[in-house]
Design an enzyme around this catalytic site. Sequence first.
Site, PDB file in Angstrom:
ATOM      1  N   ASN A   7       0.873  -1.170   0.000  1.00  0.00           N
ATOM      2  CA  ASN A   7       0.000   0.000   0.000  1.00  0.00           C
ATOM      3  C   ASN A   7       0.910   1.219   0.000  1.00  0.00           C
ATOM      4  O   ASN A   7       1.561   1.524   1.001  1.00  0.00           O
ATOM      5  CB  ASN A   7      -0.924   0.003   1.227  1.00  0.00           C
ATOM      6  CG  ASN A   7      -1.839   1.226   1.253  1.00  0.00           C
ATOM      7  OD1 ASN A   7      -1.456   2.320   0.843  1.00  0.00           O
ATOM      8  ND2 ASN A   7      -3.052   1.056   1.751  1.00  0.00           N
ATOM      9  N   GLU A  35      -3.899   1.575  -3.020  1.00  0.00           N
ATOM     10  CA  GLU A  35      -4.048   3.005  -2.740  1.00  0.00           C
ATOM     11  C   GLU A  35      -3.139   3.838  -3.654  1.00  0.00           C
ATOM     12  O   GLU A  35      -2.330   4.643  -3.210  1.00  0.00           O
ATOM     13  CB  GLU A  35      -3.783   3.303  -1.263  1.00  0.00           C
ATOM     14  CG  GLU A  35      -4.604   4.464  -0.770  1.00  0.00           C
ATOM     15  CD  GLU A  35      -4.574   4.682   0.738  1.00  0.00           C
ATOM     16  OE1 GLU A  35      -5.165   5.680   1.159  1.00  0.00           O
ATOM     17  OE2 GLU A  35      -3.964   3.877   1.472  1.00  0.00           O
ATOM     18  N   TYR A 104      -7.790  -3.668  -1.766  1.00  0.00           N
ATOM     19  CA  TYR A 104      -7.699  -2.605  -0.768  1.00  0.00           C
ATOM     20  C   TYR A 104      -9.053  -2.546  -0.066  1.00  0.00           C
ATOM     21  O   TYR A 104     -10.013  -1.983  -0.579  1.00  0.00           O
ATOM     22  CB  TYR A 104      -7.350  -1.270  -1.441  1.00  0.00           C
ATOM     23  CG  TYR A 104      -7.328  -0.082  -0.514  1.00  0.00           C
ATOM     24  CD1 TYR A 104      -6.762  -0.160   0.753  1.00  0.00           C
ATOM     25  CD2 TYR A 104      -7.863   1.145  -0.917  1.00  0.00           C
ATOM     26  CE1 TYR A 104      -6.743   0.923   1.599  1.00  0.00           C
ATOM     27  CE2 TYR A 104      -7.839   2.247  -0.084  1.00  0.00           C
ATOM     28  CZ  TYR A 104      -7.281   2.136   1.175  1.00  0.00           C
ATOM     29  OH  TYR A 104      -7.266   3.225   2.016  1.00  0.00           O
ATOM     30  N   ASP A 143      -3.985  -4.602   1.480  1.00  0.00           N
ATOM     31  CA  ASP A 143      -4.300  -3.946   2.735  1.00  0.00           C
ATOM     32  C   ASP A 143      -5.706  -4.373   3.135  1.00  0.00           C
ATOM     33  O   ASP A 143      -6.687  -3.893   2.577  1.00  0.00           O
ATOM     34  CB  ASP A 143      -4.207  -2.427   2.537  1.00  0.00           C
ATOM     35  CG  ASP A 143      -4.597  -1.644   3.773  1.00  0.00           C
ATOM     36  OD1 ASP A 143      -4.961  -2.257   4.792  1.00  0.00           O
ATOM     37  OD2 ASP A 143      -4.551  -0.398   3.715  1.00  0.00           O
ATOM     38  N   ASN A 145      -6.988  -3.906   6.091  1.00  0.00           N
ATOM     39  CA  ASN A 145      -7.510  -2.927   7.049  1.00  0.00           C
ATOM     40  C   ASN A 145      -8.035  -3.565   8.331  1.00  0.00           C
ATOM     41  O   ASN A 145      -9.022  -3.109   8.902  1.00  0.00           O
ATOM     42  CB  ASN A 145      -8.597  -2.070   6.380  1.00  0.00           C
ATOM     43  CG  ASN A 145      -8.076  -0.698   6.003  1.00  0.00           C
ATOM     44  OD1 ASN A 145      -7.320  -0.075   6.747  1.00  0.00           O
ATOM     45  ND2 ASN A 145      -8.460  -0.224   4.818  1.00  0.00           N
ATOM     46  N   ASP A 240       3.228   5.135   4.577  1.00  0.00           N
ATOM     47  CA  ASP A 240       2.961   4.787   5.974  1.00  0.00           C
ATOM     48  C   ASP A 240       2.785   3.282   6.142  1.00  0.00           C
ATOM     49  O   ASP A 240       2.718   2.785   7.268  1.00  0.00           O
ATOM     50  CB  ASP A 240       1.753   5.552   6.524  1.00  0.00           C
ATOM     51  CG  ASP A 240       0.504   5.406   5.665  1.00  0.00           C
ATOM     52  OD1 ASP A 240       0.595   4.882   4.539  1.00  0.00           O
ATOM     53  OD2 ASP A 240      -0.570   5.863   6.118  1.00  0.00           O
TER      54      ASP A 240
END
Length: 259
Positions: A7, A35, A104, A143, A145, A240
Amino acid sequence: MKLVSWNVNGLRACVNKGFSEYFAQTDADIFCVQETKLQEGQIALDYPDYHQYWNYAEKKGYSGTAVFTKVKPLSVRYGLEEDSEPEGRIITLEFDGFYLVTVYTPNAKRDLSRLDYRLEWEDRFRRYIAGLDAVKPVILCGDLNVAHEEIDLKNAKGNRGNSGFTAEERQKMTDLLGAGFIDTFRHFYPEQTDAYTWWSNMPKVRERNVGWRIDYFLASARLAPSLQDAQIHAHVLGSDHCPVVLTLAEVPQAAAVDV
């Protein structure tokens, strides 16, 4: 066979922070990105050994996924039920011996205002992946999440009930694994602590490794004999999130690299 997932939280920004250098260094067979935060025509990456596939979000500067692969897929699909998706979250590539899905997963948002949508989306996604798995083995990356277990984030007690660590989101991850999939990192490193893939942008958080493991490679359980290693490249900056890597001792069912 080496697969990478990252990501990048804005591909154009990440390209200015060493993305192409890392891309070249890893020399992956398949490199997945989440992303991307761009639209068609906003970036041109010259990777001559790779086929490129992009799923752009309709909303500018939001979401988006991409896959770079040395192996030309048999087919490519974007989204779940339909071959399109407004948020650009999913790409499925079919190869001779397996499906590769990069995703994602929607964020429930800090105030959990999108939690109900997230949970409904998770059910549809699990059914989609299970349908693929009924045809060929699946390698799923991206990702997701969610930090699945307490070992997967630094401050489990303080984050219990927060977005990405609600009981509901964690249960959906349990359900997905229960449908016949392996969390490849935990397959190799079931007890490893302080192994994270995302850190907030608050000062000194990454330096102190106060993170979450929310980026994954999952694989159909019957691929376990082919799995060789799963790594977290926490030293790689530019986003990040950091890249995660899966290596297989051999390509499932001897699908050939044809670039």
